[in-house]
Design an enzyme around this catalytic site. Structure first.
Site, PDB file in Angstrom:
ATOM      1  N   ASP A  41       0.787  -1.292  -0.095  1.00 53.26           N
ATOM      2  CA  ASP A  41       0.058   0.099  -0.048  1.00 53.26           C
ATOM      3  C   ASP A  41       0.837   1.123   0.037  1.00 53.26           C
ATOM      4  O   ASP A  41       2.040   1.284   0.361  1.00 53.26           O
ATOM      5  CB  ASP A  41      -0.931   0.076   1.129  1.00 53.26           C
ATOM      6  CG  ASP A  41      -1.918  -1.042   1.069  1.00 53.26           C
ATOM      7  OD1 ASP A  41      -2.338  -1.356   0.234  1.00 53.26           O
ATOM      8  OD2 ASP A  41      -2.894  -1.213   2.149  1.00 53.26           O
ATOM      9  N   LYS A  63      -3.437   2.740  -2.358  1.00 54.18           N
ATOM     10  CA  LYS A  63      -4.877   3.290  -2.344  1.00 54.18           C
ATOM     11  C   LYS A  63      -5.022   4.287  -1.371  1.00 54.18           C
ATOM     12  O   LYS A  63      -4.846   4.185  -0.038  1.00 54.18           O
ATOM     13  CB  LYS A  63      -5.760   2.181  -2.046  1.00 54.18           C
ATOM     14  CG  LYS A  63      -5.758   0.706  -3.258  1.00 54.18           C
ATOM     15  CD  LYS A  63      -6.774  -0.389  -2.665  1.00 54.18           C
ATOM     16  CE  LYS A  63      -8.140   0.029  -2.950  1.00 54.18           C
ATOM     17  NZ  LYS A  63      -8.523   0.249  -4.218  1.00 54.18           N
ATOM     18  N   MET A 177      -9.368   7.313   8.062  1.00 59.70           N
ATOM     19  CA  MET A 177      -9.686   8.083   6.914  1.00 59.70           C
ATOM     20  C   MET A 177     -10.559   9.075   7.162  1.00 59.70           C
ATOM     21  O   MET A 177     -11.570   9.492   6.444  1.00 59.70           O
ATOM     22  CB  MET A 177     -10.102   7.010   5.792  1.00 59.70           C
ATOM     23  CG  MET A 177      -9.243   6.017   5.478  1.00 59.70           C
ATOM     24  SD  MET A 177      -9.647   4.753   4.182  1.00 59.70           S
ATOM     25  CE  MET A 177     -10.317   3.610   5.569  1.00 59.70           C
TER      26      MET A 177
END
Length: 259
Positions: A41, A63, A177
């Site tokens: 990642d 991502k 997030m």
């Protein structure tokens, strides 16, 4: 000593932890060093990637919220294809693979293709953020529940959070997030009955040398997130358990307190 749990043609989904290589599990480090190819990642730290063997392939399949990223179906196909070619494959994910890490899709892809696959857990960002702020995630008589939520949907829109969870003053919320949705999260919580002065902890780059920590209150959450940095990964902890934490003994971090 060689291990027979990572044979050619196998896939391991490995938790890279929050970034500090010393927070890797011993198993995670062993698997990373043994891999022929590592699909990693964007948020896996350079210090962790340095553990990949010199002759192994490192493939970024990052991502990140708000940025172009590799489609999940493409990642699934790359992992399966590498294993079917006989490689020892590590899919290296920030934090713990089982927490907002799309692990279910990758496990399903491997199983459908008949590729042996296993999971190595890692330290999740919420734990690292609490440690950075010298705070607890739970506290007897104060915070009896810990709820992990993501504030980011696949569409990029802020997620609508569960009202019953929001209203529970005895729950600590760990928001992953959450940078773009910080204002929305705060408004939803206050509308659901949380006090405006509910403590919050905002942590950027938890566990890394560039770590930053801000203590504050819920009604200032959007401001705190904006003040702590524009683009770096952020973890939000909200609830009474994080009240009064004071970062200590960590000279590499620049820290602030806003209340």
């Amino acid at each position: 000593m060689p291990h027979d749990d990572f044979l050619p043609g196998m896939v391991w989904l490995v938790g890279a932890g929050p970034g500090d290589p010393e927070l890797l599990t011993r198993k995670a480090e062993r698997l990373i060093r043994a891999a022929d190819v590592v699909f990693h990642d964007a948020l896996v730290s350079a210090e962790v990637l340095d553990l990949v063997a010199p002759g192994a392939r490192r493939v970024s399949v990052g991502k990140r919220s708000g940025r172009h990223s590799v489609a999940q179906e493409t990642i699934d196909g790359l992992i399966v294809a590498a294993a079917q070619e006989g490689a020892r494959v590590v899919r290296l994910k920030g934090g713990d693979p089982a927490i907002f890490g799309r692990t279910a899709e990758e496990l399903a892809a491997c199983r459908t293709a008949g590729v042996p696959v296993r999971v190595c857990p890692g330290v999740t960002a919420a734990s690292a953020a609490a440690a950075a702020g010298a705070s607890a995630l739970t506290s007897r008589g104060i915070a009896r529940r810990l709820v992990f939520v993501t504030a980011h949907l696949d569409t990029g829109a802020p997620a609508e959070l569960d009202a019953a969870v929001l209203a529970d003053s005895g729950a600590t919320l760990a928001v992953y997030m959450g940078r773009a949705a910080a204002g929305s999260v705060a408004r939803q919580l206050i509308a659901a009955g949380r006090r405006a002065d509910t403590p919050v902890l905002v942590v950027v780059n938890a566990s890394l040398p560039r770590e930053r920590v801000v203590h504050g209150r819920l009604d200032a959450l959007a401001f705190l997130v904006e003040a702590v940095g524009a683009r770096e990964p952020v973890m939000l902890l909200i609830g009474e358990a994080v009240r009064g934490g004071e970062p200590v003994g960590h000279s590499r971090a620049r820290r602030s307190a806003l209340v």
